[in-house]
Every structure is written in C-alpha cells, then in structure tokens.
Design a protein around this motif. Structure first.
Motif, mmCIF file in Angstrom:
data_model
loop_
_atom_site.group_PDB
_atom_site.id
_atom_site.type_symbol
_atom_site.label_atom_id
_atom_site.label_comp_id
_atom_site.label_asym_id
_atom_site.label_seq_id
_atom_site.Cartn_x
_atom_site.Cartn_y
_atom_site.Cartn_z
ATOM 1 N N LYS A 245 46.942 43.902 36.968
ATOM 2 C CA LYS A 245 48.203 42.752 37.875
ATOM 3 C C LYS A 245 47.898 41.893 39.533
ATOM 4 C CE LYS A 245 53.012 43.725 38.409
ATOM 5 N NZ LYS A 245 53.895 45.464 38.872
ATOM 6 N N ILE A 246 47.380 42.671 40.174
ATOM 7 C CA ILE A 246 46.810 41.634 41.564
ATOM 8 C C ILE A 246 46.434 40.496 40.877
ATOM 9 C CG2 ILE A 246 45.051 41.933 42.866
ATOM 10 C CD1 ILE A 246 46.009 44.991 43.715
ATOM 11 N N ASN A 247 45.545 40.262 40.214
ATOM 12 C CA ASN A 247 44.582 39.366 39.583
ATOM 13 C C ASN A 247 45.306 38.180 38.661
ATOM 14 O OD1 ASN A 247 41.536 40.662 39.916
ATOM 15 N ND2 ASN A 247 41.300 40.599 38.008
ATOM 16 N N SER A 248 46.672 38.595 38.391
ATOM 17 C CA SER A 248 47.718 38.185 37.841
ATOM 18 C C SER A 248 48.253 37.196 38.978
ATOM 19 C CB SER A 248 47.757 38.363 36.776
ATOM 20 O OG SER A 248 49.813 37.889 36.180
ATOM 21 N N VAL A 249 48.509 38.484 39.597
ATOM 22 C CA VAL A 249 49.793 37.427 40.507
ATOM 23 C C VAL A 249 48.741 36.418 41.807
ATOM 24 C CG1 VAL A 249 50.174 38.113 42.871
ATOM 25 C CG2 VAL A 249 50.999 39.338 41.005
ATOM 26 N N TRP A 250 47.344 36.264 42.165
ATOM 27 C CA TRP A 250 46.968 35.734 43.156
ATOM 28 C C TRP A 250 46.410 34.723 42.276
ATOM 29 C CZ3 TRP A 250 45.134 34.061 47.318
ATOM 30 C CH2 TRP A 250 44.362 33.111 47.686
ATOM 31 N N SER A 251 46.181 34.904 40.458
ATOM 32 C CA SER A 251 45.930 33.560 39.817
ATOM 33 C C SER A 251 47.018 32.330 39.955
ATOM 34 C CB SER A 251 45.602 33.635 38.640
ATOM 35 O OG SER A 251 44.232 34.352 38.983
ATOM 36 N N PHE A 252 48.498 32.866 39.555
ATOM 37 C CA PHE A 252 50.160 32.393 40.416
ATOM 38 C C PHE A 252 49.912 32.005 41.404
ATOM 39 C CE2 PHE A 252 54.265 32.002 40.491
ATOM 40 C CZ PHE A 252 54.699 31.026 39.315
ATOM 41 N N LYS A 253 49.695 32.540 42.332
ATOM 42 C CA LYS A 253 49.548 32.127 44.025
ATOM 43 C C LYS A 253 48.791 30.800 44.361
ATOM 44 C CE LYS A 253 51.580 31.848 47.755
ATOM 45 N NZ LYS A 253 52.424 30.742 48.999
ATOM 46 N N LEU A 254 48.053 30.910 44.123
ATOM 47 C CA LEU A 254 46.370 29.910 44.159
ATOM 48 C C LEU A 254 46.847 28.279 43.700
ATOM 49 C CD1 LEU A 254 43.593 29.346 45.022
ATOM 50 C CD2 LEU A 254 42.842 29.388 42.955
ATOM 51 N N TYR B 126 42.466 44.831 46.304
ATOM 52 C CA TYR B 126 42.296 45.510 45.031
ATOM 53 C C TYR B 126 41.134 46.326 45.523
ATOM 54 C CZ TYR B 126 39.647 44.070 40.864
ATOM 55 O OH TYR B 126 39.277 44.173 39.597
ATOM 56 N N ALA B 127 40.602 46.215 46.551
ATOM 57 C CA ALA B 127 39.254 47.208 46.532
ATOM 58 C C ALA B 127 39.974 48.815 46.816
ATOM 59 C CB ALA B 127 39.041 46.468 47.528
ATOM 60 N N GLU B 128 40.858 48.978 46.985
ATOM 61 C CA GLU B 128 41.647 50.912 47.274
ATOM 62 C C GLU B 128 41.853 51.147 45.956
ATOM 63 O OE1 GLU B 128 44.106 51.693 50.556
ATOM 64 O OE2 GLU B 128 43.068 50.157 51.808
ATOM 65 N N THR C 122 43.148 50.108 36.812
ATOM 66 C CA THR C 122 43.173 49.351 35.879
ATOM 67 C C THR C 122 44.060 48.277 35.482
ATOM 68 O OG1 THR C 122 43.338 50.263 33.854
ATOM 69 C CG2 THR C 122 40.780 49.861 34.710
ATOM 70 N N VAL C 123 45.657 47.952 35.038
ATOM 71 C CA VAL C 123 46.885 47.773 34.821
ATOM 72 C C VAL C 123 46.825 48.043 36.314
ATOM 73 C CG1 VAL C 123 49.484 48.475 34.201
ATOM 74 C CG2 VAL C 123 47.426 49.853 33.265
ATOM 75 N N PHE C 124 47.164 47.810 37.880
ATOM 76 C CA PHE C 124 47.186 47.576 38.721
ATOM 77 C C PHE C 124 46.159 46.112 39.217
ATOM 78 C CE2 PHE C 124 48.570 47.610 42.837
ATOM 79 C CZ PHE C 124 49.787 46.920 43.171
ATOM 80 N N MET C 125 44.716 46.820 38.581
ATOM 81 C CA MET C 125 44.019 45.672 39.578
ATOM 82 C C MET C 125 44.443 44.126 38.088
ATOM 83 S SD MET C 125 40.693 47.929 39.205
ATOM 84 C CE MET C 125 39.683 46.986 38.201
#
Length: 187
Positions: free
Chosen positions: A128-137, A114-116, A123-126
C-alpha cells in the motif's frame, strides 16, 4: 506513537488544501509543516527508523521558513493570481520549489513508515505504501510538466490545470490516510 502519526496526518491535510478569503490563505502551508515537524520530532524520540524521520524533520523545519516567506510574498502580490512580472515569476518559482521539497518530505515520511512496517513484516501495508508513493510521484511529475505550459495559459491549460490540481490534492490525501493508518498499525 499514534498521536505523532495523527499530527503528521493533519499537517499533510493542511498542505493539501488551500482556502482563500480574499487574498489571504486561511490554511497556509507553514502551519502544516509545523505540525509535520512536531509529529516527526515525536516519532524520532520513539522510532527505530529515526534516520528517515530525522531527515524529513530537518527539511520540514526548513520548509516552515520557506513557506512563511512564500505566504508573506503571496499577501504582498495579492494572493494566488499569477502575473508574470518579475515578482510573479519569483513567486511561481518558489511555489514549484516548495512542491519539489514537499515531495522529498513525503518520500522520507513514507520511507520511514515503510522501514518500520518492513521490520514487522506487514507485507500488505508495504504494498500500500509503495502504491501510494508511486501515485503521488506520478501526479507530482505531471504537475511539474503542466507548469511548463502555464505561461502560455491557453484554453487547454486553463482546463487541465484545475484537473491536475484536484488529482494532486487526492494524491496528498492518500498519503495522509496512509500515515494515519500507520499510526493504527504500528501502535
């Protein structure tokens, strides 16, 4: 750099799947953590956001040892069957501890990516990362909650646990796919 992400991707997939031949896990988690640690070491050499990858690598190295011990104990107590004897409870507790620490490793990997991605303003990939993390959590929290009911092992638990396990595998696969995509986006 793309190769490093692919190594982490394959390590995550090894962690997601457990295939047994008799009582032997053919794809033990410690192999996945070896691959993740190798990929993170390579990323740390070239990455600007190496702090997150460094933390994840340290924890991954620890997880190699812990999951190797779990693997040996699993062979000793006949694989995946959970019986609530003293050693069975220890094995069950180690398994839950491993799941918590694996979640931390995944968090740091996604945080580093995410930092990279943020530095490159993708922003679209950011999102996606948030979405995947939320789902995994959320899936991980549901799994931990479900573990509280496994001791009773009623019919409801026997129906729900395989469903929760499948959703957990899907969540880890989604994380692995984001890592693989990061290799393409950031190279």
């Amino acid at each position: 750099m793309s190769g490093s992400y692919k190594t982490i991707y394959w390590g995550l997939l090894l962690i997601a799947f457990n295939f047994y031949l008799g009582n032997i896990n053919v794809l033990p988690d410690f192999l996945g953590f070896i691959m993740i640690s190798k990929g993170l070491r390579e990323l740390g050499e070239v990455s600007y956001e190496e702090e997150y990858f460094r933390k994840s690598k340290i924890i991954s190295n620890l997880m190699i040892v812990i999951t190797l011990i779990q693997y040996i104990i699993g062979i000793y107590i006949c694989g995946r069957a959970i019986n609530f004897t003293r050693i069975g409870i220890v094995f069950f507790t180690i398994g839950n501890f491993i799941n918590v620490i694996t979640l931390v490793v995944i968090y740091y990997i996604l945080k580093g990516i995410y930092a990279e991605v943020e530095n490159r303003n993708l922003t679209v990939f950011m999102e996606k990362i948030n979405s995947v993390w939320s789902f995994k959590l959320v899936v991980s929290l549901i799994t931990f909650l479900a573990c509280a009911f496994i001791i009773n092992a009623g019919d409801f638990t026997l129906i729900i646990m395989p469903i929760v396990a499948i959703i957990g595998i899907i969540a880890t696969i989604r994380v692995a796919l984001v890592v693989k995509e990061a290799g393409k986006e950031l190279s």
